[in-house]
Design an enzyme around this catalytic site. Structure first.
Site, PDB file in Angstrom:
ATOM      1  CD  GLU A 258      37.554  41.872  46.399  1.00  0.00           C
ATOM      2  OE1 GLU A 258      38.096  40.756  46.174  1.00  0.00           O
ATOM      3  OE2 GLU A 258      36.355  42.005  46.600  1.00  0.00           O
ATOM      4  CB  CYS A 292      34.910  38.378  47.114  1.00  0.00           C
ATOM      5  SG  CYS A 292      34.777  39.672  48.364  1.00  0.00           S
TER       6      CYS A 292
END
Length: 504
Positions: A258, A292
């Site tokens: 990720e 993120c």
């Protein structure tokens, strides 16, 4: 307010970390004021082999424990997290610089994924498959994978581990966790909390089911390269992902990455601008732009561009920046000096490319010379330049205009990152197009809500060339297990290829 060294001391005692946090070779500093709050003990890369061996032994015992029973351990973990939510959330804030509500929210995410995983422990379903052969049945079985290595980043120091660990544990795996060098205390606190849950659980939980390894990048490399680590789940920069992916692939291991976001919000002509401004500001400035899922680009229709920009500037000017444990604060500090320099370099590059910058200056330098507080920046860009296409982990919001929805989608999708995206629109045709195969190409696509704030029930991650990992909810559990197809012959015949005789 007291120094972070004084604020953290009772939390270190509360979690029983006094021995682990003193006398070590690795200083831990809080981004709130730059104070050193601990000296933790690191592991040598050569010692990781023994850690993985212990994890493998734990896995061999844990995989034979029935899945619903494994779920009971995770249920107890959730109970312990509920009891320690305030303390762990506060430690997250001190170690990362997040405002306290975000630190508490991160612990709540841990509780939520544990609740999800407890139910999942009774739902690790396989398919029954129609066989082409008479008197035969096929079915799918799912089995524990092995040792799971988790490498987490500083910005979500506990939630990302919990997303992985809760699923890995109910699926029958052991976990070795390498936290960020910047946030080892919260990892050690989580280990202490899980150890308490395991003691309540009883002898079915083998020793070393979870192990935390503290140290630099060499420890992560040892996890990545060891063939006994069946799955490496890594969260971090795209640079890190480009190194991890090929190394794990060379040994035919599994990767769950990720990585980058560079997330965009499209603001359409029909958008509710009050809703859009609230969603954008929360997602762009929260955690000082160090998520993120942070909104980094706004693509606004020319008919609403000027009004939206004025509202965003007004909101940004009023954002309270300061000590994250102060209830009035909405924006805490950057994690450190390197992040501040990266932000300033990006702003200089944007100016060189024709951008107009509002904000971005350093704040509170006299009060906290070793900390890096900044005013979140808005940058009006004439086009999507190379700087805009490069993700900077800081509170920089690039704003661009568009004329048609096709133009907006091209701008949104014309970056290598693909984690989260949003559109603010009250036009059902626009929103359905955005959600279609020819719309947003991100792993998360939202309507009338910002790019951050993903729930644990949905699989979390990107779908483009910056990882493609899918953690947390939905069917992400399949990453942590291996599938076997089983064929059962309940006839008295053994079908062979046509025309073949097999005499015994």
């Amino acid at each position: 307010m007291a120094t972070t060294a004084h604020l953290s001391a009772p939390l270190i005692d509360h979690f029983g970390l006094a021995a682990a946090a003193t006398g070590g070779d690795w200083p831990v500093a809080s981004p709130i004021d730059g104070d050193t709050i601990a000296h933790v003990h690191t592991l040598a890369p050569t010692e990781v082999t023994a850690v993985i061996a212990r994890a493998q032994t734990a896995f061999l015992a844990w995989r034979d424990v029935p899945a619903p029973r494994r779920g009971e351990l995770v249920r107890l973990l959730a109970e312990e997290l509920r009891a320690d939510k305030a303390a762990l959330g506060r430690l997250v804030s001190i170690e990362t610089g997040k405002i306290l509500s975000e630190g508490l929210g991160e612990v709540q995410e841990m509780i939520d994924i544990c609740d999800f995983a407890v139910g999942l422990s009774r739902q690790l379903y396989g398919l029954t498959i129609a066989s082409e052969r008479v008197g035969h049945r096929m079915m799918e079985s799912w089995h524990p994978l092995g040792v799971v290595g988790v490498i987490s980043a500083f910005n979500f120091p506990v939630a990302v581990w919990a997303w992985n660990a809760a699923l890995a544990l109910v699926c029958g795996n052991a976990v070795v966790w390498k936290p960020s060098e910047k946030t080892p205390l919260t990892a050690l606190a989580c280990q202490a909390i899980l150890d308490r849950a395991a003691r309540r659980f009883g002898a079915d939980a083998p020793p070393q089911l979870l192990q935390v390894i503290v140290g630099g990048p060499a420890l992560g490399e040892a996890l990545v390269d060891d063939a006994r680590v069946a799955l490496v789940s890594a969260t971090g920069s795209t640079r890190m992902g480009r190194e991890v992916g090929p190394r794990v692939a060379r040994r035919f291991g599994r990767c769950l990455l990720e990585l980058g976001g560079n997330n965009a919000v499209i603001v359409a002509p029909s958008a509710d601008l009050d809703l859009a401004v609230r969603g954008i500001v929360f997602a762009a400035a929260g955690t000082c732009g160090q998520r993120c899922t942070t909104t980094r680009r706004v693509i606004a229709h020319t008919s609403v561009y000027d009004e939206l920009l004025a509202r965003l500037k007004k909101a940004y000017a009023a954002l309270p920046v300061g000590h994250p444990l102060d209830e009035a604060t909405l924006v805490g500090p950057l994690i450190g000096a390197a992040s501040h320099e990266a932000m300033q370099a990006a702003l200089r590059a944007a100016r060189d490319e024709g951008g107009r910058v509002t904000g971005g200056e350093r704040l509170l330098q006299d009060a906290h010379p070793q900390a890096y507080y900044v005013r979140p920046a808005i940058v009006e860009m004439p086009a999507q330049t190379a700087t805009v296409r490069t993700e900077t982990f800081a509170p920089i919001l690039y704003v661009m205009a568009y004329d048609t929805l096709d133009d907006a989608l091209r701008l949104q999708n014309d970056v290598p990152q693909g984690l989260s995206s949003s559109i603010f629109s009250n036009d059902i045709r626009e929103t359905e197009r955005f959600l279609s195969a020819s719309g947003s190409d991100c792993g998360i696509a939202n309507v009338n809500i910002g790019t951050s704030g993903a729930e644990i029930g949905g699989a979390f991650g990107g779908e483009k060339d910056t990882g493609g990992g899918r953690e947390s909810g939905s069917d992400a559990w399949k990453n942590y297990m291996r599938r076997a197809t089983n064929t059962i012959n309940y006839s008295r015949e053994l079908p062979l290829a046509q025309g073949v005789r097999f005499d015994i």
